[in-house]
Design a protein around this motif. Structure first.
Motif, PDB file in Angstrom:
ATOM      1  N   ASP A 235      -3.579  28.030  32.305  1.00 12.90           N
ATOM      2  CA  ASP A 235      -3.996  29.395  31.931  1.00 12.90           C
ATOM      3  C   ASP A 235      -2.868  30.395  31.768  1.00 12.90           C
ATOM      4  N   PHE A 236      -1.679  30.056  32.161  1.00 12.93           N
ATOM      5  CA  PHE A 236      -0.618  31.059  32.258  1.00 12.93           C
ATOM      6  C   PHE A 236      -0.421  31.844  30.959  1.00 12.93           C
ATOM      7  N   GLY A 260      11.593  36.273  36.011  1.00 11.41           N
ATOM      8  CA  GLY A 260      11.429  35.776  37.371  1.00 11.41           C
ATOM      9  C   GLY A 260      10.717  34.432  37.299  1.00 11.41           C
ATOM     10  N   PHE A 261      11.093  33.515  38.184  1.00 12.16           N
ATOM     11  CA  PHE A 261      10.496  32.174  38.156  1.00 12.16           C
ATOM     12  C   PHE A 261       9.765  31.886  39.465  1.00 12.16           C
ATOM     13  N   ASP A 262       9.272  32.943  40.104  1.00  9.75           N
ATOM     14  CA  ASP A 262       8.618  32.751  41.403  1.00  9.75           C
ATOM     15  C   ASP A 262       7.112  32.477  41.301  1.00  9.75           C
ATOM     16  N   LEU A 263       6.610  32.289  40.060  1.00  4.75           N
ATOM     17  CA  LEU A 263       5.240  31.767  39.934  1.00  4.75           C
ATOM     18  C   LEU A 263       5.254  30.236  39.952  1.00  4.75           C
ATOM     19  N   TYR A 264       6.454  29.679  40.091  1.00  3.30           N
ATOM     20  CA  TYR A 264       6.613  28.220  40.159  1.00  3.30           C
ATOM     21  C   TYR A 264       5.872  27.661  41.375  1.00  3.30           C
ATOM     22  N   PHE A 265       5.255  26.502  41.225  1.00  2.00           N
ATOM     23  CA  PHE A 265       4.359  25.996  42.290  1.00  2.00           C
ATOM     24  C   PHE A 265       5.064  25.796  43.634  1.00  2.00           C
ATOM     25  N   ALA A 266       6.350  25.443  43.595  1.00  2.00           N
ATOM     26  CA  ALA A 266       7.047  25.168  44.858  1.00  2.00           C
ATOM     27  C   ALA A 266       7.819  26.380  45.367  1.00  2.00           C
ATOM     28  N   ASP A 267       7.575  27.541  44.774  1.00  2.00           N
ATOM     29  CA  ASP A 267       8.321  28.728  45.202  1.00  2.00           C
ATOM     30  C   ASP A 267       7.860  29.173  46.597  1.00  2.00           C
ATOM     31  N   LEU A 274       2.718  27.215  38.667  1.00  2.00           N
ATOM     32  CA  LEU A 274       3.258  26.809  37.369  1.00  2.00           C
ATOM     33  C   LEU A 274       4.287  25.701  37.537  1.00  2.00           C
ATOM     34  N   THR A 275       4.496  24.967  36.442  1.00  5.78           N
ATOM     35  CA  THR A 275       5.634  24.050  36.394  1.00  5.78           C
ATOM     36  C   THR A 275       6.623  24.606  35.373  1.00  5.78           C
ATOM     37  N   SER A 276       7.752  23.939  35.238  1.00  6.01           N
ATOM     38  CA  SER A 276       8.775  24.414  34.299  1.00  6.01           C
ATOM     39  C   SER A 276       8.276  24.379  32.852  1.00  6.01           C
ATOM     40  N   LEU A 277       7.227  23.573  32.609  1.00  2.00           N
ATOM     41  CA  LEU A 277       6.690  23.468  31.248  1.00  2.00           C
ATOM     42  C   LEU A 277       6.157  24.817  30.746  1.00  2.00           C
ATOM     43  N   SER A 278       5.573  25.617  31.648  1.00  2.00           N
ATOM     44  CA  SER A 278       5.086  26.951  31.256  1.00  2.00           C
ATOM     45  C   SER A 278       6.236  27.816  30.756  1.00  2.00           C
ATOM     46  N   TYR A 279       7.375  27.742  31.439  1.00  2.00           N
ATOM     47  CA  TYR A 279       8.517  28.580  31.039  1.00  2.00           C
ATOM     48  C   TYR A 279       9.104  28.095  29.710  1.00  2.00           C
ATOM     49  N   ALA A 317      14.716  24.739  31.261  1.00  2.00           N
ATOM     50  CA  ALA A 317      13.607  24.694  30.293  1.00  2.00           C
ATOM     51  C   ALA A 317      13.714  25.854  29.297  1.00  2.00           C
ATOM     52  N   VAL A 318      14.060  27.046  29.802  1.00  2.00           N
ATOM     53  CA  VAL A 318      14.225  28.218  28.923  1.00  2.00           C
ATOM     54  C   VAL A 318      15.354  27.954  27.916  1.00  2.00           C
ATOM     55  N   ILE A 319      16.468  27.434  28.408  1.00  2.00           N
ATOM     56  CA  ILE A 319      17.622  27.206  27.527  1.00  2.00           C
ATOM     57  C   ILE A 319      17.293  26.143  26.477  1.00  2.00           C
TER      58      ILE A 319
END
Ligand SMILES: [Zn+2]
Length: 365
Positions: A235-236, A260-267, A274-279, A317-319
């Motif tokens: 859903d992101f 910010g990447f703090d919506l990441y599941f392991a944050d 989220l996983t890196s795939l969302s970013y 992933a962003v890069i």
């Protein structure tokens, strides 16, 4: 078709070694550590990112105090400098100060200015500032939420006041937390669109609600898209249904991502899933939109993100998306609980927000 866009990466070893939480300290614990940048730079090194000829490494330069004064009170600047000169200090429950803090925070502002300038001057097509401490909670009068100076707000004030740059700017803030610091600077400013997607506690109440739309000339140009805790990749990107038409109508000259990447599941701080795939997918879409509306001028400025295992993957992933290359997420992210959906509550937010924005945006009427 061969890709030719060049990507500037603002990086400096100082961010990977200085302004460390003052351990051992009886009351202080913080996830905002130099290891965040160290883990990113190590991983990008392993992946040979800096050997790619389309990646331009840019060394950040610290700014003068006069630049900080464009966005911060003299008292705030003095207190950070004085604490740093003393060698240590705890400003509030989330802000620690070390002997390096003042200089490093000035360098974070400098790196943000360079990330934006390098794109505006066409030295590179897109850029990513790998800086810390983060900035989006910092207020004019004080440090807040792990942030010392407001890196993005100061950079925009610098463009306005020192570079005669008066074009429209869009800030898209994807940190897990609402950028309350950024909002105070631009709430009445029609030339800056602030769009924030952030986790929101619907049961307890929270800040960054949908009816905070801006004021005066800036009414309608502050857009908050709160998402439920535990939102997954499924859903992101729903917020793009509002963000994309608004960006097309607003036609900014440059798009700045408060990354910010703090919506990441392991944050350990944020509550997203989220996983890196969302970013990766988010960046692909932002690049596509930027190419269409502002000659590809797209800048990422690091904000939060505290999982030392996940953060390097998210940045990578962003890069990869900026390079126009494919991306394979790490195997440890392929977990079943990361595919649940919150479609129903997110669609309620979307409907409510569209209704509120219809008076201000033709595309949402
Ligand atoms: Zn955050």
């Amino acid at each position: 078709m061969t890709k030719t866009n060049k990507i500037g990466i603002i990086a400096d070893e100082d961010f990977a070694s200085k302004h460390a939480p003052p351990y051992p300290h009886p009351i202080f614990l913080s996830y905002e550590t130099p290891l965040r940048i160290k883990s990113i730079l190590n991983f990008l090194g392993e992946k040979n990112i800096f050997l790619n000829e389309r990646i331009i490494k840019i060394k950040p330069v610290s700014v003068e105090e006069s630049i900080l004064k464009l966005a911060h009170s003299q008292y705030h600047i003095d207190s950070i400098r004085n604490f740093s000169n003393r060698g240590f200090g705890i400003l509030n429950e989330e802000i620690f100060i070390t002997e390096d803090t003042y200089e490093l925070a000035k360098k974070a502002v400098g790196g943000t200015i360079q990330a934006i300038d390098s794109v505006l001057k066409n030295d590179v097509d897109q850029s990513f500032a790998l800086i810390r401490p983060p900035g989006h909670h910092a207020l004019r009068e004080k440090a807040s939420g792990l942030c010392i100076f407001n890196n993005i707000a100061t950079s925009i004030h610098n463009l306005r006041e020192n570079q005669q740059y008066n074009k429209k700017i869009a800030i898209i803030d994807i940190d897990a937390h609402f950028g309350d610091g950024l909002v105070q600077y631009f709430y009445d400013d029609p030339s800056v669109l602030y769009f924030s997607v952030h986790e929101f506690d619907f049961e307890e109440g929270d800040i960054g609600f949908i009816d905070e739309l801006g004021e005066k000339e800036g009414l309608g140009r502050n857009i908050n898209f709160p998402i439920p805790l535990n939102t997954t990749d499924a859903d992101f990107l729903e917020f793009l249904d509002i963000l994309e038409p608004v960006l097309n109508e607003f036609t900014p000259d440059i798009m700045i991502i408060a990354a910010g990447f703090d919506l990441y599941f392991a944050d350990p701080v944020g509550n997203g899933k989220l996983t890196s795939l969302s970013y990766f997918k988010f960046t692909e879409r932002m690049l596509e939109i930027a190419n269409k509306i502002c000659n590809g001028k797209l800048v990422f400025i690091l904000e939060g993100g505290y999982s030392l295992i996940g953060l390097p993957h998210c940045v990578f992933a962003v890069i990869k998306a900026l390079l126009g290359e494919s991306y394979e997420q790490p195997i440890f992210e392929k977990l079943k609980f990361l595919t649940e959906t919150e479609k129903e509550s997110i669609s309620k937010i979307k409907i409510g927000l569209k209704k509120l924005l219809a008076d201000h945006w033709t595309c949402l009427k």
